[in-house]
Design a protein around this motif. Structure first.
Motif, PDB file in Angstrom:
ATOM      1  N   ILE A 252       0.832  -1.201   0.000  1.00  0.00           N
ATOM      2  CA  ILE A 252       0.000   0.000   0.000  1.00  0.00           C
ATOM      3  C   ILE A 252       0.867   1.251   0.000  1.00  0.00           C
ATOM      4  O   ILE A 252       1.718   1.433   0.874  1.00  0.00           O
ATOM      5  CB  ILE A 252      -0.922   0.025   1.236  1.00  0.00           C
ATOM      6  CG1 ILE A 252      -1.699  -1.301   1.363  1.00  0.00           C
ATOM      7  CG2 ILE A 252      -1.893   1.203   1.164  1.00  0.00           C
ATOM      8  CD1 ILE A 252      -2.408  -1.460   2.690  1.00  0.00           C
ATOM      9  N   GLU A 253       0.650   2.095  -0.976  1.00  0.00           N
ATOM     10  CA  GLU A 253       1.324   3.388  -1.096  1.00  0.00           C
ATOM     11  C   GLU A 253       2.839   3.246  -1.273  1.00  0.00           C
ATOM     12  O   GLU A 253       3.604   4.077  -0.816  1.00  0.00           O
ATOM     13  CB  GLU A 253       1.009   4.295   0.109  1.00  0.00           C
ATOM     14  CG  GLU A 253       1.193   5.764  -0.194  1.00  0.00           C
ATOM     15  CD  GLU A 253       0.860   6.661   0.984  1.00  0.00           C
ATOM     16  OE1 GLU A 253       1.494   7.721   1.104  1.00  0.00           O
ATOM     17  OE2 GLU A 253      -0.029   6.310   1.776  1.00  0.00           O
ATOM     18  N   THR A 295      -1.492  -1.200  -4.561  1.00  0.00           N
ATOM     19  CA  THR A 295      -2.441  -0.107  -4.734  1.00  0.00           C
ATOM     20  C   THR A 295      -1.879   0.939  -5.684  1.00  0.00           C
ATOM     21  O   THR A 295      -0.670   1.052  -5.871  1.00  0.00           O
ATOM     22  CB  THR A 295      -2.778   0.554  -3.386  1.00  0.00           C
ATOM     23  OG1 THR A 295      -1.609   1.133  -2.821  1.00  0.00           O
ATOM     24  CG2 THR A 295      -3.383  -0.455  -2.423  1.00  0.00           C
ATOM     25  N   THR A 296      -2.782   1.713  -6.266  1.00  0.00           N
ATOM     26  CA  THR A 296      -2.393   2.645  -7.323  1.00  0.00           C
ATOM     27  C   THR A 296      -1.678   3.885  -6.804  1.00  0.00           C
ATOM     28  O   THR A 296      -0.889   4.495  -7.519  1.00  0.00           O
ATOM     29  CB  THR A 296      -3.620   3.125  -8.093  1.00  0.00           C
ATOM     30  OG1 THR A 296      -4.540   3.751  -7.174  1.00  0.00           O
ATOM     31  CG2 THR A 296      -4.305   1.979  -8.799  1.00  0.00           C
ATOM     32  N   MET A 321      -5.108  -2.240  -7.296  1.00  0.00           N
ATOM     33  CA  MET A 321      -6.336  -1.759  -6.665  1.00  0.00           C
ATOM     34  C   MET A 321      -6.233  -0.257  -6.413  1.00  0.00           C
ATOM     35  O   MET A 321      -5.174   0.243  -6.027  1.00  0.00           O
ATOM     36  CB  MET A 321      -6.575  -2.501  -5.341  1.00  0.00           C
ATOM     37  CG  MET A 321      -6.600  -4.019  -5.485  1.00  0.00           C
ATOM     38  SD  MET A 321      -7.091  -4.892  -3.973  1.00  0.00           S
ATOM     39  CE  MET A 321      -5.817  -4.376  -2.819  1.00  0.00           C
ATOM     40  N   PHE A 322      -7.339   0.416  -6.573  1.00  0.00           N
ATOM     41  CA  PHE A 322      -7.358   1.874  -6.464  1.00  0.00           C
ATOM     42  C   PHE A 322      -7.246   2.334  -5.014  1.00  0.00           C
ATOM     43  O   PHE A 322      -7.791   1.728  -4.093  1.00  0.00           O
ATOM     44  CB  PHE A 322      -8.635   2.442  -7.078  1.00  0.00           C
ATOM     45  CG  PHE A 322      -8.772   3.916  -6.865  1.00  0.00           C
ATOM     46  CD1 PHE A 322      -7.972   4.808  -7.558  1.00  0.00           C
ATOM     47  CD2 PHE A 322      -9.672   4.412  -5.929  1.00  0.00           C
ATOM     48  CE1 PHE A 322      -8.067   6.172  -7.337  1.00  0.00           C
ATOM     49  CE2 PHE A 322      -9.785   5.773  -5.711  1.00  0.00           C
ATOM     50  CZ  PHE A 322      -8.972   6.648  -6.412  1.00  0.00           C
ATOM     51  N   ALA A 323      -6.549   3.467  -4.806  1.00  0.00           N
ATOM     52  CA  ALA A 323      -6.446   4.094  -3.487  1.00  0.00           C
ATOM     53  C   ALA A 323      -6.317   5.600  -3.661  1.00  0.00           C
ATOM     54  O   ALA A 323      -5.700   6.074  -4.611  1.00  0.00           O
ATOM     55  CB  ALA A 323      -5.247   3.548  -2.720  1.00  0.00           C
ATOM     56  N   THR A 324      -6.896   6.354  -2.725  1.00  0.00           N
ATOM     57  CA  THR A 324      -6.792   7.813  -2.778  1.00  0.00           C
ATOM     58  C   THR A 324      -5.673   8.354  -1.889  1.00  0.00           C
ATOM     59  O   THR A 324      -5.122   9.407  -2.150  1.00  0.00           O
ATOM     60  CB  THR A 324      -8.097   8.494  -2.315  1.00  0.00           C
ATOM     61  OG1 THR A 324      -8.348   8.152  -0.945  1.00  0.00           O
ATOM     62  CG2 THR A 324      -9.273   8.079  -3.176  1.00  0.00           C
ATOM     63  N   ASP A 325      -5.385   7.676  -0.774  1.00  0.00           N
ATOM     64  CA  ASP A 325      -4.470   8.185   0.260  1.00  0.00           C
ATOM     65  C   ASP A 325      -5.067   9.390   0.986  1.00  0.00           C
ATOM     66  O   ASP A 325      -4.338  10.222   1.517  1.00  0.00           O
ATOM     67  CB  ASP A 325      -3.109   8.534  -0.336  1.00  0.00           C
ATOM     68  CG  ASP A 325      -2.038   8.809   0.731  1.00  0.00           C
ATOM     69  OD1 ASP A 325      -2.109   8.190   1.810  1.00  0.00           O
ATOM     70  OD2 ASP A 325      -1.166   9.657   0.504  1.00  0.00           O
ATOM     71  N   TYR A 326      -6.370   9.508   1.020  1.00  0.00           N
ATOM     72  CA  TYR A 326      -7.022  10.609   1.741  1.00  0.00           C
ATOM     73  C   TYR A 326      -6.657  10.558   3.225  1.00  0.00           C
ATOM     74  O   TYR A 326      -6.621   9.488   3.812  1.00  0.00           O
ATOM     75  CB  TYR A 326      -8.536  10.492   1.578  1.00  0.00           C
ATOM     76  CG  TYR A 326      -9.290  11.611   2.265  1.00  0.00           C
ATOM     77  CD1 TYR A 326      -9.562  12.798   1.599  1.00  0.00           C
ATOM     78  CD2 TYR A 326      -9.709  11.480   3.598  1.00  0.00           C
ATOM     79  CE1 TYR A 326     -10.242  13.833   2.242  1.00  0.00           C
ATOM     80  CE2 TYR A 326     -10.384  12.514   4.234  1.00  0.00           C
ATOM     81  CZ  TYR A 326     -10.640  13.674   3.557  1.00  0.00           C
ATOM     82  OH  TYR A 326     -11.304  14.704   4.188  1.00  0.00           O
ATOM     83  N   PRO A 327      -6.382  11.696   3.873  1.00  0.00           N
ATOM     84  CA  PRO A 327      -6.454  13.082   3.403  1.00  0.00           C
ATOM     85  C   PRO A 327      -5.088  13.665   3.054  1.00  0.00           C
ATOM     86  O   PRO A 327      -4.885  14.869   3.197  1.00  0.00           O
ATOM     87  CB  PRO A 327      -7.026  13.785   4.631  1.00  0.00           C
ATOM     88  CG  PRO A 327      -6.354  13.077   5.783  1.00  0.00           C
ATOM     89  CD  PRO A 327      -6.234  11.637   5.351  1.00  0.00           C
ATOM     90  N   HIS A 328      -4.148  12.855   2.633  1.00  0.00           N
ATOM     91  CA  HIS A 328      -2.778  13.330   2.478  1.00  0.00           C
ATOM     92  C   HIS A 328      -2.598  14.203   1.234  1.00  0.00           C
ATOM     93  O   HIS A 328      -3.400  14.177   0.302  1.00  0.00           O
ATOM     94  CB  HIS A 328      -1.820  12.140   2.457  1.00  0.00           C
ATOM     95  CG  HIS A 328      -1.721  11.471   3.796  1.00  0.00           C
ATOM     96  ND1 HIS A 328      -1.146  10.229   3.980  1.00  0.00           N
ATOM     97  CD2 HIS A 328      -2.125  11.870   5.033  1.00  0.00           C
ATOM     98  CE1 HIS A 328      -1.198   9.903   5.266  1.00  0.00           C
ATOM     99  NE2 HIS A 328      -1.792  10.877   5.913  1.00  0.00           N
ATOM    100  N   TRP A 329      -1.493  14.935   1.244  1.00  0.00           N
ATOM    101  CA  TRP A 329      -1.256  15.962   0.220  1.00  0.00           C
ATOM    102  C   TRP A 329      -1.135  15.386  -1.184  1.00  0.00           C
ATOM    103  O   TRP A 329      -1.410  16.072  -2.171  1.00  0.00           O
ATOM    104  CB  TRP A 329      -0.003  16.771   0.560  1.00  0.00           C
ATOM    105  CG  TRP A 329       1.278  15.978   0.578  1.00  0.00           C
ATOM    106  CD1 TRP A 329       1.837  15.348   1.647  1.00  0.00           C
ATOM    107  CD2 TRP A 329       2.160  15.734  -0.520  1.00  0.00           C
ATOM    108  NE1 TRP A 329       3.008  14.724   1.298  1.00  0.00           N
ATOM    109  CE2 TRP A 329       3.230  14.945  -0.037  1.00  0.00           C
ATOM    110  CE3 TRP A 329       2.151  16.107  -1.866  1.00  0.00           C
ATOM    111  CZ2 TRP A 329       4.273  14.511  -0.854  1.00  0.00           C
ATOM    112  CZ3 TRP A 329       3.198  15.675  -2.681  1.00  0.00           C
ATOM    113  CH2 TRP A 329       4.241  14.894  -2.166  1.00  0.00           C
TER     114      TRP A 329
END
Length: 364
Positions: A252-253, A295-296, A321-329
């Motif tokens: 992840i990330e 993850t993307t 798999m899709f990821a936003t990493d919310y709420p990071h910059w």
């Protein structure tokens, strides 16, 4: 709150089902864990707080590594206000499910029993304040990962709640994750049918890069791929997947473009050095293709868009798999993250369906 500009292509893409595999929920204050800690550890927490090893820091202009618009009206830290998270993320982008990965720093505490108490408190806080209040959310079990037995005990305890869908460790651990000290954790994860998520972060027992301490935050941020690769190699070469053939691991990330090159290099080395690891019954690349998901976020796109399709073919469409990493910059918006030109079937797989299968999420 400023909404991103949209266009016809983005509108079409945003109508796809979206499962966000990396949302970071945060404590509204240090006191939020107190109700979930036994008296002994509550006192420890009040007197000494968290004690870990120091690494690089986020730039001062982005405290909590957050988007500037992610601070809720309540004044709480980004990621700590469920009402605002619903509005800014879940509702705005029509997210079907979101996976919570709290990066609170309790899993790598130097006092292992304290780490276990804190991990349990975080998990109980997640249930009470997040999972029971928002049906679209699922969460990762936080564990004291530097002690395999304590981590396994927390997995077995917390997994009784259906909202937990994976186990969370950080990428920079004190030893490579293939070492036997971590095996009880994998045994418990397999027993409960949960993947193990390895997320960007941690400082481990030494310098956070393979060649020493970096001068700049950018080196830390980009260099996490080194730690991810080292963990993949360790898990494979130590024979973890021979002992736990149904173990699933999510990276992840940590990027994904490096994944094919690592397969090639590891296979080439194995062909020459396989006598050292006779317990491996298959080529290393076969373990990578069978046991790992990625993850993307952060999205890695070559300058020539057609090369992205080559990367995707090598990684495997079913593994991303899709990821936003919310709420990071460095947040990736669901309607803008994937490059254009992808077939609808591919887009659907990455945005939701791969995660739905891995985490066994029902159609909403």
């Amino acid at each position: 709150m400023v909404k991103p500009a949209t266009h016809p292509a983005a509108d079409r893409r945003s109508r796809l089902a979206v499962i966000d595999c990396d949302i970071h929920n945060a404590l509204p204050s240090e006191a939020a864990l107190l109700p979930y800690l036994p008296a002994r550890w509550r006192r420890q927490y009040e007197l000494f707080g968290l004690r870990g090893r120091q690494g690089a820091y986020y730039p001062r202009m982005v405290p909590h590594a957050a988007r500037t618009d992610a601070w809720p009206p309540s004044g709480q830290p980004p990621g700590s206000d469920l009402t605002f998270l619903r509005e800014q993320l879940l509702d705005q982008y029509g997210i079907e499910y979101g996976i919570l990965n709290p990066l609170i720093g309790v899993g790598g505490q130097l006092n292992l029993e304290y780490s276990a108490a804190l991990a349990r408190a975080v998990n109980e806080w997640q249930v009470a304040e997040w999972l029971e209040k928002e049906p679209r959310l699922r969460a990762a079990i936080v564990v004291p990962y530097e002690d395999g037995a304590l981590a396994a005990a927390e997995v077995r305890r917390a997994a009784a709640h259906p909202g937990f869908v994976q186990v969370l460790v950080l990428s920079r651990t004190c030893e490579p994750l293939g070492r036997r000290k971590y095996w009880p954790l994998y045994e418990a994860a397999v027993e409960r049918g949960l993947p193990v998520g390895i997320h960007f972060g941690g400082t481990g027992a030494g310098p956070i890069t393979g060649c020493g301490w970096p001068s700049y935050y950018i080196e830390d941020h980009v260099g996490v791929a080194q730690a991810m690769q080292a963990q993949v190699v360790s898990l494979v070469c130590e024979g973890v997947f021979e002992v736990f053939p149904s173990l699933k691991v999510v990276l992840i990330e940590g990027g994904f473009a490096w994944f094919p090159a690592l397969m090639w290099r590891l296979d080439a080395a194995w062909r020459r050095l396989k006598e050292e690891v006779p317990h491996l019954r298959r080529a290393p690349s076969e373990y990578l293709r069978t046991h790992f998901w990625l993850t993307t976020q952060p999205m890695e796109e070559p300058h020539r868009p057609r090369y992205f399709l080559d990367i995707l073919a090598q990684v495997g469409v079913e593994r991303l798999m899709f990821a936003t990493d919310y709420p990071h910059w460095d947040f990736d918006a669901p309607d803008q993250a994937l490059p254009s030109g992808l077939a609808d079937k591919v887009r659907r797989a990455i945005m939701a369906e791969n995660a739905r299968r891995l985490y066994r999420l029902a159609l909403a």
